[in-house]
Motif scaffolding. Structure first.
Motif, short mmCIF file in Angstrom:
data_model
loop_
_atom_site.label_atom_id
_atom_site.label_comp_id
_atom_site.label_asym_id
_atom_site.label_seq_id
_atom_site.Cartn_x
_atom_site.Cartn_y
_atom_site.Cartn_z
N ASN A 1 32.15 28.95 38.74
CA ASN A 1 32.59 30.01 37.84
C ASN A 1 31.44 30.55 37.00
O ASN A 1 30.98 31.66 37.21
CB ASN A 1 33.75 29.52 36.96
CG ASN A 1 34.98 29.30 37.79
OD1 ASN A 1 35.68 30.24 38.14
ND2 ASN A 1 35.25 28.06 38.16
N TYR A 2 30.96 29.80 36.05
CA TYR A 2 29.96 30.31 35.12
C TYR A 2 28.61 30.59 35.78
O TYR A 2 28.03 31.65 35.55
CB TYR A 2 29.79 29.35 33.94
CG TYR A 2 31.07 29.19 33.19
CD1 TYR A 2 31.61 30.25 32.46
CD2 TYR A 2 31.77 28.01 33.24
CE1 TYR A 2 32.80 30.12 31.80
CE2 TYR A 2 32.98 27.88 32.57
CZ TYR A 2 33.49 28.92 31.85
OH TYR A 2 34.67 28.81 31.20
N LEU B 1 24.98 34.68 38.02
CA LEU B 1 24.11 35.15 39.11
C LEU B 1 24.55 36.52 39.62
O LEU B 1 23.72 37.40 39.87
CB LEU B 1 24.10 34.14 40.25
CG LEU B 1 23.47 32.79 39.91
CD1 LEU B 1 23.69 31.80 41.06
CD2 LEU B 1 22.00 32.93 39.59
N VAL B 2 25.85 36.71 39.75
CA VAL B 2 26.38 38.01 40.19
C VAL B 2 26.01 39.10 39.19
O VAL B 2 25.50 40.16 39.56
CB VAL B 2 27.91 37.94 40.40
CG1 VAL B 2 28.52 39.34 40.50
CG2 VAL B 2 28.24 37.13 41.64
N MET B 3 26.24 38.83 37.92
CA MET B 3 25.94 39.84 36.90
C MET B 3 24.45 40.18 36.86
O MET B 3 24.08 41.34 36.74
CB MET B 3 26.44 39.37 35.54
CG MET B 3 27.95 39.37 35.43
SD MET B 3 28.49 38.76 33.82
CE MET B 3 30.23 39.19 33.88
N LYS C 1 32.85 39.52 49.36
CA LYS C 1 32.81 40.70 48.50
C LYS C 1 33.89 40.61 47.42
O LYS C 1 33.68 41.05 46.29
CB LYS C 1 33.00 41.97 49.33
CG LYS C 1 31.82 42.28 50.22
CD LYS C 1 32.09 43.52 51.04
CE LYS C 1 31.05 43.69 52.12
NZ LYS C 1 31.35 44.83 52.98
N LYS C 2 35.03 40.01 47.77
CA LYS C 2 36.12 39.86 46.80
C LYS C 2 35.68 38.95 45.65
O LYS C 2 35.95 39.25 44.49
CB LYS C 2 37.35 39.27 47.49
CG LYS C 2 38.52 39.09 46.57
CD LYS C 2 39.73 38.53 47.29
CE LYS C 2 40.85 38.32 46.29
NZ LYS C 2 42.02 37.71 46.93
N THR C 3 34.98 37.86 45.96
CA THR C 3 34.51 36.95 44.91
C THR C 3 33.50 37.65 44.02
O THR C 3 33.54 37.52 42.79
CB THR C 3 33.90 35.68 45.53
OG1 THR C 3 34.91 35.02 46.31
CG2 THR C 3 33.36 34.73 44.48
N HIS D 1 33.92 38.31 39.98
CA HIS D 1 32.93 37.91 38.97
C HIS D 1 32.39 39.13 38.21
O HIS D 1 32.12 39.05 37.01
CB HIS D 1 31.76 37.17 39.61
CG HIS D 1 32.09 35.76 40.02
ND1 HIS D 1 32.77 34.88 39.21
CD2 HIS D 1 31.82 35.09 41.15
CE1 HIS D 1 32.89 33.72 39.84
NE2 HIS D 1 32.34 33.83 41.01
N ALA D 2 32.25 40.25 38.88
CA ALA D 2 31.70 41.45 38.25
C ALA D 2 32.67 42.07 37.25
O ALA D 2 32.24 42.71 36.29
CB ALA D 2 31.34 42.48 39.31
N ARG D 3 33.95 41.89 37.46
CA ARG D 3 34.96 42.53 36.61
C ARG D 3 35.49 41.64 35.50
O ARG D 3 36.22 42.11 34.64
CB ARG D 3 36.12 43.02 37.47
CG ARG D 3 35.68 44.08 38.48
CD ARG D 3 36.81 44.50 39.39
NE ARG D 3 37.91 45.11 38.67
CZ ARG D 3 37.98 46.37 38.28
NH1 ARG D 3 37.00 47.18 38.55
NH2 ARG D 3 39.02 46.84 37.65
N MET D 4 35.13 40.36 35.51
CA MET D 4 35.65 39.41 34.53
C MET D 4 34.64 39.19 33.41
O MET D 4 33.48 38.87 33.68
CB MET D 4 35.95 38.07 35.21
CG MET D 4 36.61 37.07 34.30
SD MET D 4 36.86 35.46 35.11
CE MET D 4 37.60 35.92 36.65
#
Length: 123
Positions: free
Chosen positions: A29-30, A35-37, A57-59, A63-66
């Motif tokens: 999670n964190y 890493l995504v952000m 891509k869904k994951t 992560h990008a929207r949360m």
């Protein structure tokens, strides 16, 4: 020194497995979200991030929207001890306390700059 009884051994195994689950939760999670952000801040598309990090891509989109924040912890008397160790885990992952703090700061910057803009689109 006396040898541990069977109950003590079972308790130690259960505690060890609980710590491993907690660290996996942090990593999934964190760490993954940070890493995504960071990758998105560097200008990569979500598809490129998914390929780079080996995620769906869904994951990546999740992560990008949360917003980056701690989730509520389980009700357990040991949770405070575990959370104190989170800083050490993040420092290990990023190489230092300073780098871990920078990663968290970048996530908060992402939240302010990207998620705020996204939430205002529909208004």
């Amino acid at each position: 020194m006396t040898s541990p009884d069977g109950h003590d051994l079972a308790t130690r195994r259960r505690d060890a497995r609980w710590v491993v689950r907690h660290l996996k939760f942090l990593a999934d999670n964190y760490v993954d979200q940070a890493l995504v952000m960071e990758a998105l801040f560097r200008g990569l598309s979500q598809s490129e991030v998914a390929k780079l990090l080996g995620m769906s891509k869904k994951t990546v989109n999740t992560h990008a929207r949360m917003p980056f924040m701690r989730n509520a912890a389980l009700k357990d008397s040991r949770v405070d001890d575990l959370m104190r160790n989170d800083r050490e885990f993040f420092a290990y992952v990023w190489g230092s306390d300073k780098a871990a703090n920078s990663a968290v700061a970048r996530c908060k910057q992402y939240d302010r700059e990207r998620l705020l803009v996204e939430s205002n689109r529909g208004v």
